[in-house]
Design a protein around this motif. Structure first.
Motif, PDB file in Angstrom:
ATOM      1  N   PRO A 208       0.787  -1.242   0.000  1.00 28.25           N
ATOM      2  CA  PRO A 208       0.000   0.000   0.000  1.00 28.25           C
ATOM      3  C   PRO A 208       0.813   1.282   0.000  1.00 28.25           C
ATOM      4  O   PRO A 208       0.225   2.362  -0.054  1.00 28.25           O
ATOM      5  N   THR A 209       2.151   1.212   0.053  1.00 32.30           N
ATOM      6  CA  THR A 209       2.942   2.447   0.050  1.00 32.30           C
ATOM      7  C   THR A 209       3.733   2.610  -1.247  1.00 32.30           C
ATOM      8  O   THR A 209       4.695   3.377  -1.286  1.00 32.30           O
ATOM      9  N   GLU A 210       3.331   1.895  -2.292  1.00 35.00           N
ATOM     10  CA  GLU A 210       4.068   1.941  -3.549  1.00 35.00           C
ATOM     11  C   GLU A 210       3.257   2.655  -4.624  1.00 35.00           C
ATOM     12  O   GLU A 210       2.043   2.480  -4.729  1.00 35.00           O
ATOM     13  N   VAL A 211       3.943   3.464  -5.434  1.00 38.31           N
ATOM     14  CA  VAL A 211       3.347   4.172  -6.569  1.00 38.31           C
ATOM     15  C   VAL A 211       3.829   3.500  -7.844  1.00 38.31           C
ATOM     16  O   VAL A 211       5.031   3.261  -8.013  1.00 38.31           O
ATOM     17  N   VAL A 212       2.898   3.176  -8.733  1.00 39.55           N
ATOM     18  CA  VAL A 212       3.211   2.431  -9.960  1.00 39.55           C
ATOM     19  C   VAL A 212       2.770   3.249 -11.164  1.00 39.55           C
ATOM     20  O   VAL A 212       1.740   3.944 -11.121  1.00 39.55           O
ATOM     21  N   THR A 213       3.560   3.174 -12.234  1.00 39.75           N
ATOM     22  CA  THR A 213       3.252   3.886 -13.474  1.00 39.75           C
ATOM     23  C   THR A 213       3.167   2.894 -14.635  1.00 39.75           C
ATOM     24  O   THR A 213       4.003   1.986 -14.737  1.00 39.75           O
ATOM     25  N   LEU A 214       2.161   3.073 -15.503  1.00 36.31           N
ATOM     26  CA  LEU A 214       2.042   2.314 -16.747  1.00 36.31           C
ATOM     27  C   LEU A 214       2.254   3.271 -17.909  1.00 36.31           C
ATOM     28  O   LEU A 214       1.591   4.313 -17.999  1.00 36.31           O
ATOM     29  N   ILE A 215       3.183   2.940 -18.796  1.00 38.49           N
ATOM     30  CA  ILE A 215       3.370   3.688 -20.048  1.00 38.49           C
ATOM     31  C   ILE A 215       3.007   2.726 -21.166  1.00 38.49           C
ATOM     32  O   ILE A 215       3.731   1.757 -21.421  1.00 38.49           O
ATOM     33  N   ILE A 216       1.876   2.992 -21.821  1.00 38.10           N
ATOM     34  CA  ILE A 216       1.274   2.019 -22.732  1.00 38.10           C
ATOM     35  C   ILE A 216       1.487   2.444 -24.174  1.00 38.10           C
ATOM     36  O   ILE A 216       1.103   3.556 -24.574  1.00 38.10           O
ATOM     37  N   GLN A 217       2.102   1.552 -24.955  1.00 40.13           N
ATOM     38  CA  GLN A 217       2.173   1.755 -26.400  1.00 40.13           C
ATOM     39  C   GLN A 217       0.852   1.262 -26.989  1.00 40.13           C
ATOM     40  O   GLN A 217       0.530   0.076 -26.911  1.00 40.13           O
TER      41      GLN A 217
ATOM     42  N   ARG B  17       3.591  11.057  -0.741  1.00 38.23           N
ATOM     43  CA  ARG B  17       2.769  10.873   0.458  1.00 38.23           C
ATOM     44  C   ARG B  17       1.301  11.196   0.146  1.00 38.23           C
ATOM     45  O   ARG B  17       0.395  10.458   0.547  1.00 38.23           O
ATOM     46  N   ALA B  18       1.070  12.279  -0.577  1.00 39.42           N
ATOM     47  CA  ALA B  18      -0.300  12.660  -0.902  1.00 39.42           C
ATOM     48  C   ALA B  18      -0.959  11.604  -1.792  1.00 39.42           C
ATOM     49  O   ALA B  18      -2.136  11.273  -1.611  1.00 39.42           O
ATOM     50  N   MET B  19      -0.212  11.054  -2.734  1.00 40.78           N
ATOM     51  CA  MET B  19      -0.766  10.028  -3.619  1.00 40.78           C
ATOM     52  C   MET B  19      -1.115   8.771  -2.826  1.00 40.78           C
ATOM     53  O   MET B  19      -2.170   8.160  -3.024  1.00 40.78           O
ATOM     54  N   ILE B  20      -0.222   8.403  -1.919  1.00 40.76           N
ATOM     55  CA  ILE B  20      -0.444   7.186  -1.124  1.00 40.76           C
ATOM     56  C   ILE B  20      -1.615   7.382  -0.167  1.00 40.76           C
ATOM     57  O   ILE B  20      -2.476   6.507  -0.033  1.00 40.76           O
ATOM     58  N   ASP B  21      -1.676   8.548   0.481  1.00 42.42           N
ATOM     59  CA  ASP B  21      -2.765   8.815   1.425  1.00 42.42           C
ATOM     60  C   ASP B  21      -4.118   8.838   0.720  1.00 42.42           C
ATOM     61  O   ASP B  21      -5.134   8.416   1.282  1.00 42.42           O
ATOM     62  N   SER B  22      -4.143   9.335  -0.518  1.00 39.64           N
ATOM     63  CA  SER B  22      -5.408   9.423  -1.250  1.00 39.64           C
ATOM     64  C   SER B  22      -5.815   8.101  -1.876  1.00 39.64           C
ATOM     65  O   SER B  22      -6.961   7.930  -2.283  1.00 39.64           O
ATOM     66  N   GLY B  23      -4.861   7.151  -1.976  1.00 38.69           N
ATOM     67  CA  GLY B  23      -5.136   5.893  -2.653  1.00 38.69           C
ATOM     68  C   GLY B  23      -4.984   5.978  -4.157  1.00 38.69           C
ATOM     69  O   GLY B  23      -5.075   4.972  -4.855  1.00 38.69           O
ATOM     70  N   ARG B  24      -4.753   7.202  -4.679  1.00 34.54           N
ATOM     71  CA  ARG B  24      -4.583   7.405  -6.119  1.00 34.54           C
ATOM     72  C   ARG B  24      -3.089   7.320  -6.438  1.00 34.54           C
ATOM     73  O   ARG B  24      -2.385   8.320  -6.532  1.00 34.54           O
ATOM     74  N   ARG B  25      -2.607   6.117  -6.598  1.00 32.73           N
ATOM     75  CA  ARG B  25      -1.161   5.904  -6.734  1.00 32.73           C
ATOM     76  C   ARG B  25      -0.799   5.065  -7.960  1.00 32.73           C
ATOM     77  O   ARG B  25       0.267   4.453  -8.013  1.00 32.73           O
ATOM     78  N   LEU B  26      -1.687   5.006  -8.949  1.00 31.05           N
ATOM     79  CA  LEU B  26      -1.395   4.388 -10.241  1.00 31.05           C
ATOM     80  C   LEU B  26      -1.511   5.461 -11.314  1.00 31.05           C
ATOM     81  O   LEU B  26      -2.566   6.068 -11.493  1.00 31.05           O
ATOM     82  N   VAL B  27      -0.411   5.720 -12.026  1.00 30.63           N
ATOM     83  CA  VAL B  27      -0.399   6.711 -13.101  1.00 30.63           C
ATOM     84  C   VAL B  27      -0.411   5.951 -14.426  1.00 30.63           C
ATOM     85  O   VAL B  27       0.420   5.066 -14.644  1.00 30.63           O
ATOM     86  N   VAL B  28      -1.370   6.291 -15.313  1.00 31.28           N
ATOM     87  CA  VAL B  28      -1.530   5.590 -16.583  1.00 31.28           C
ATOM     88  C   VAL B  28      -1.313   6.576 -17.726  1.00 31.28           C
ATOM     89  O   VAL B  28      -2.063   7.559 -17.859  1.00 31.28           O
ATOM     90  N   PHE B  29      -0.279   6.317 -18.531  1.00 30.52           N
ATOM     91  CA  PHE B  29      -0.004   7.110 -19.728  1.00 30.52           C
ATOM     92  C   PHE B  29      -0.192   6.236 -20.961  1.00 30.52           C
ATOM     93  O   PHE B  29       0.037   5.019 -20.921  1.00 30.52           O
TER      94      PHE B  29
END
Length: 758
Positions: free
Chosen positions: A581-590, A627-639
Motif C-alpha cells: 500500500p505504500t508503492e506508486v506504480v506507473t504504466l506507459i502504454i504503447q 505521500r499525498a498520492m499514497i494517502d489518497s489511494g490514487r497511486r497508479l499513473v496511466v499514460f
C-alpha cells in the motif's frame, strides 16, 4: 590407685592400637579412590573418542550424503536464475555459440523460454541423486549423462502456445451434406497437422445424431486421454455450428511440427538421453574425485560403524553412572560432565577441520579462474552456502551436545540447591525469586515485542526519504516491454520475471504494448522484415497463424509469439498494489491500434479505476507528493503514447514527458541524452537505456545495466536536458545493477532530481 592406673595403662595400648588402626583406614583410601577416578577419566575419554566420529558421520549424513543439501545450497545461491542473469550474458557464451547460424543474442534471449529454471533444476536434481547414490555406496559408478525429456516437453509445448489458438479460423463455405461437412473438417485437421492454415471451413446445421456420427471421426486423430478431456466440449461446439472454435480446441492436439522436430533430435541422440561418454571412474586421477572415492568406500560401513560407536559410548556412560554411585557423587552430574567433555572435544575437532579443510571452490574466484566470471561467481556462491551449511550443521550438533550436558548438570545442581533453599526463611525465598524474575521478564518482553520501543517509519516507494518529494522529483526503474518475459514464455523476451515479479524486485514503471490479436497479413509482413536466419527460426512457430481472439492483449510485434490478457494482467497488478500500500506504480502504454476507451475500460474492469491518479491538466503543472498520492489511494499513473483524454485517464505521455532514442545498436549510443520525442523542457524524462539487434541481448544488458553506466548517462541528461531522468527503462532488469543505479539517483537532493519548480 595403682590398680586403676594399671587398668588404665592396660587399656591405653588397646586405645592407641585402635586409633592406629582407625588411622590406617584413611591411609588406604586414596589408592582405591585414585583407581576409581582414573577409571572414570578413562570412560570419559572413551565417550569423547566415540562421539567425535559420530558427530562427523551425523553431519555428513545431513549434508554431503543428502541430495537436499545440494539442492538447497543451489537454491540459496539463486543458481538457477543466475544462469540467465550472469552466465548467459557472459561474453564467453558468445564464443560457444559462434558456430550457430542464428544470432547468439536470439539464442540466449529465448533459452529461458525453452529451458526455464524449473527444468534446469529438475535435470540438476537428477544428477545430484546419481552422485549421492554413489557417495552412499548404493551404486558402483556414475554415468555422466543428461536426460533431455524435460527439454523435449518444453519444445513440444511451444507450437501449441505460440501458433495461434484458433488455427482453424478462416472463410467458410456452405456444404450440402453431412458427408461433405465431415470431409471438410478432416481436411482442415490435416492442414493444421501439417502446420498450414485451412483455406476455408465447411458450414452446415447439424442434428444431435449427425454430431454423434462426426465426433468419433474427429476424436480418432488424438490419443484416448485427450478424447476424454475435450470430447464433451468439442461436441457442444460442433452442435452449435462453431467449427472454428472446435478446430481451435483440437487443432493444437493434432499439430505435430514440434513433435517431429523432437523425434528427429531423439533419433540423432539414439533416445532421450545425452550420453557424455564419461564415467566417474574415468576421472579418478583428479584429487577431488579421489576424495569422492574415499567417501564412497567408507560409506558402505557407516551404518555398522555408527551402531558400534553408539553401543560403546552408551556402555561408557553406564560405567560412569555406576562408578559415580560407588564414589558417592551425583550420577547425573557425572554423566553430564562426560557429555560436556564430548561437546568440547567436538568443538575442538571442528576448529581443526576448519583450518585444515578450507573451501576448495574459493580458488575459482578472481581473474585466474579457468571458468568465465559469471559461471565461477555462481559456483563460488554455491560452495559458500554449501560449506556454511556443513559448518552450521556440525556446530548445531556440538551446541546440542553442550546444551544437553549443561542442562542435565544444571538441573542436578538446581535440585540440590532447592533442597537447601527449602530450609531457608520464607522472606528470603520470596526476595530471591523476585530479584531473578524481574530481569527475566523484562528481557523476554523486550525480545518478544521489539516494535514497542521502536518508532514506526513512514515509507514511500520503500524509502522514508521520498515521501515529501513530488511524483516528478523521483527516479523510477522501468522495464521495457515488461509483458514480454521468459517466465510467461514469450519468444524474444525483453525481461525474465513476470510483471508481478518485476514489481517485487523494485520495478515501479511498466512499459507495455497493447494490441488486438495479430491478423495473418501482419504476421507475414513482420516476418519479412527479419534477417533470413531469424525468420527461418521463427517461421515454424507462426506457420498457420490464422486466428482471431477478441479483446485487448499484451503482445510485442506478434501475439502469436507471446500474449497476456490485458485485463487479467492488470488484475494481478491490482492485487500486488493491494499487498504493497505504500508503492506508486506507473504504466506507459504503447497503444498503436487500441482505442483509449478500450484501455480505460480494461483498467476499470481490472478494478484499478479507484487507484488511478489524474495528472495535472497543465503539462507543466504541479504533481502531488508521493505521500499525498499514497494517502489518497490514487497511486497508479496511466499514460498512453498516442492518445489523450483530458480530464480523466489515460493521458498522452508526450504531453508531459520527453524521451531519449530507443533504437540503440551500440554501447556508445547510450552515452548521450539527445531528446527524441516530446517537448523540450518537459517535466518528465524517460531514459530508454537498452541495446537491441536481432533480439534483446543479455550480454548487452550486463554492460548497459551497470550502475556506473546508468548514473553517468543520467548525469549527462541533467547537463543536457536540465533534469535527472524520471524513468530509467532497461531490458533484462535482473541483469546488472539497474536498481542500485536508481537508488543512487534518488539519494540526490530533491532540487537536483527535478528542474521543475512550483
Amino acid at each position: 590407685m595403682n590398680a586403676v592406673s594399671q587398668g588404665a595403662d592396660e587399656r591405653e595400648p588397646s586405645v592407641r592400637t585402635g586409633r592406629a588402626t582407625g588411622g590406617a583406614q584413611p591411609a588406604a583410601g586414596p589408592p582405591h579412590t585414585g583407581r576409581r577416578r582414573a577409571t572414570h577419566l578413562g570412560l570419559v575419554a572413551l565417550v569423547v573418542v566415540c562421539w567425535l566420529p559420530l558427530v562427523v558421520i551425523l553431519t555428513a549424513s545431513r549434508t554431503v550424503l543428502n541430495p537436499a543439501f545440494y539442492s538447497q545450497s543451489l537454491a540459496r545461491a539463486h543458481a538457477y536464475d543466475r544462469i540467465y542473469t550472469e552466465v548467459l550474458p557472459d561474453p564467453a557464451v558468445d564464443t560457444l555459440l559462434a558456430g550457430l547460424p542464428i544470432d547468439s543474442s536470439l539464442v540466449t534471449a529465448n533459452l529461458r523460454t525453452v529451458l526455464p529454471p524449473a527444468t534446469v533444476q529438475e535435470m540438476t536434481d537428477e544428477q545430484i541423486t546419481r552422485i549421492v547414490d554413489y557417495l552412499r555406496a548404493r551404486t558402483g559408478d556414475v554415468e555422466l549423462a543428461v536426460d533431455l525429456r524435460p527439454i523435449f516437453g518444453n519444445i513440444s509445448g511451444l507450437a501449441n502456445r505460440y501458433i495461434a489458438g484458433e488455427l482453424g479460423a478462416g472463410t467458410s463455405y456452405r456444404v450440402a451434406s453431412v458427408q461433405d461437412f465431415t470431409h471438410g473438417v478432416l481436411t482442415a485437421l490435416d492442414d493444421i497437422a501439417a502446420g498450414r492454415p485451412p483455406a476455408s471451413l465447411p458450414s452446415i446445421e447439424l442434428t444431435p445424431q449427425d454430431t454423434d456420427r462426426i465426433l468419433p471421426l474427429v476424436l480418432d486423430r488424438v490419443d484416448p486421454a485427450t478424447r476424454a478431456r475435450v470430447g464433451p466440449e468439442l461436441r457442444a461446439l460442433l452442435r452449435s455450428g462453431d467449427v472454428a472454435g472446435a478446430l481451435a480446441l483440437i487443432g493444437p492436439q493434432v499439430f505435430q511440427g514440434d513433435e517431429r522436430a523432437t523425434a528427429r533430435l531423439q533419433a540423432s541422440l539414439h533416445g532421450s538421453t545425452l550420453d557424455l561418454g564419461l564415467r566417474l571412474s574415468d576421472l579418478r586421477d583428479s584429487p577431488a574425485i579421489t576424495a569422492i572415492d574415499r567417501l564412497h568406500d567408507v560409506a558402505a560401513t557407516l551404518t555398522w560403524v555408527t551402531v558400534l560407536l553408539s553401543l560403546i559410548m552408551a556402555g561408557a556412560l553406564a560405567g560412569i553412572v555406576v562408578l559415580a554411585g560407588r564414589r558417592g557423587v551425583s550420577r547425573v552430574r557425572a554423566a553430564a560432565g562426560a557429555v560436556i567433555a564430548a561437546g568440547l572435544g567436538a568443538a575442538l575437532l571442528g576448529a581443526v577441520l576448519r583450518l585444515t579443510l578450507p573451501n576448495p571452490l574459493t580458488s575459482l574466484a578472481g581473474p585466474r579462474s579457468p571458468l568465465p566470471p559469471g559461471a565461477s561467481a555462481v559456483l563460488v556462491d554455491f560452495s559458500r552456502h554449501a560449506y556454511g551449511t556443513v559448518e552450521g550443521d556440525y556446530l548445531r550438533v556440538v551446541a546440542w551436545t553442550l546444551v544437553v550436558g549443561l542442562a542435565a548438570a544444571g538441573l542436578s545442581l538446581l535440585v540440590a540447591v532447592s533442597a537447601r533453599w527449602s530450609r531457608t526463611g520464607r522472606r528470603r525465598r520470596v526476595a530471591t525469586a523476585f530479584a531473578l524474575a524481574v530481569p527475566v521478564m523484562v528481557t523476554v518482553t523486550w525480545t518478544a515485542f521489539p516494535g514497542a520501543a521502536a518508532e514506526p517509519r513512514e515509507l514511500c516507494e520503500s524509502s522514508p526519504s521520498l515521501c515529501d518529494r513530488r511524483y516528478d522529483q523521483v527516479t523510477y526503474l522501468a522495464t521495457h516491454n515488461a509483458m514480454a518475459n521468459s517466465e510467461d514464455r514469450f519468444l524474444g523476451p525483453s525481461q525474465d520475471p513476470t510483471i508481478v515479479h518485476q514489481l517485487d524486485s523494485g520495478v515501479r514503471t511498466l512499459l507495455i504494448d497493447v494490441h488486438h490479436w495479430t491478423p495473418p497479413a501482419q504476421v507475414e509482413a513482420y516476418l519479412a522484415t527479419l534477417p533470413p536466419a531469424t525468420r527461418a527460426a521463427l517461421a515454424p512457430l507462426t506457420r498457420g497463424a490464422v486466428s482471431t481472439r477478441p479483446g485487448v492483449w499484451l503482445c510485442h510485434n506478434l501475439c502469436q509469439l507471446g500474449s497476456l490478457d490485458f485485463v487479467t494482467e492488470l488484475g494481478r497488478v491490482r492485487d500486488w498494489m493491494a499487498r504493497n500500500p505504500t508503492e506508486v506504480v506507473t504504466l506507459i502504454i504503447q497503444d498503436d491500434d487500441v482505442p483509449a476507451s478500450e484501455i480505460a475500460g480494461g483498467v476499470a474492469a481490472a478494478g484499478l479505476a479507484g487507484m488511478v491518479a489524474t495528472p495535472p491538466d497543465d503539462p507543466h503543472g504541479r504533481w502531488p507528493t508521493l505521500r499525498a498520492m499514497i494517502d489518497s489511494g490514487r497511486r497508479l499513473v496511466v499514460f498512453t503514447e498516442r492518445q489523450d483524454l483530458p480530464g480523466t485517464f489515460p493521458r498522452g505521455f508526450y504531453r508531459y514527458a520527453a524521451d531519449t532514442p530507443f533504437a540503440a545498436k551500440r554501447p556508445e549510443d547510450l552515452r548521450g541524452c539527445v531528446r527524441n520525442r516530446g517537448a523540450a523542457g518537459a517535466g518528465l524524462l524517460l531514459m530508454n537505456h537498452w541495446l537491441t539487434d536481432a533480439a534483446p541481448s543479455r550480454r548487452a544488458a550486463l554492460t548497459s545495466n551497470a550502475a556506473d553506466t546508468i548514473v553517468g548517462r543520467a548525469e549527462r541528461c541533467r547537463a543536457e536536458q536540465g533534469r535527472t531522468p524520471t524513468f530509467v527503462a532497461v531490458d533484462f532488469s535482473t541483469i546488472g545493477s539497474a536498481q542500485a543505479a536508481v537508488d543512487r539517483l534518488n539519494r540526490l537532493p530533491a532540487s537536483a532530481a527535478s528542474a521543475t519548480g512550483g
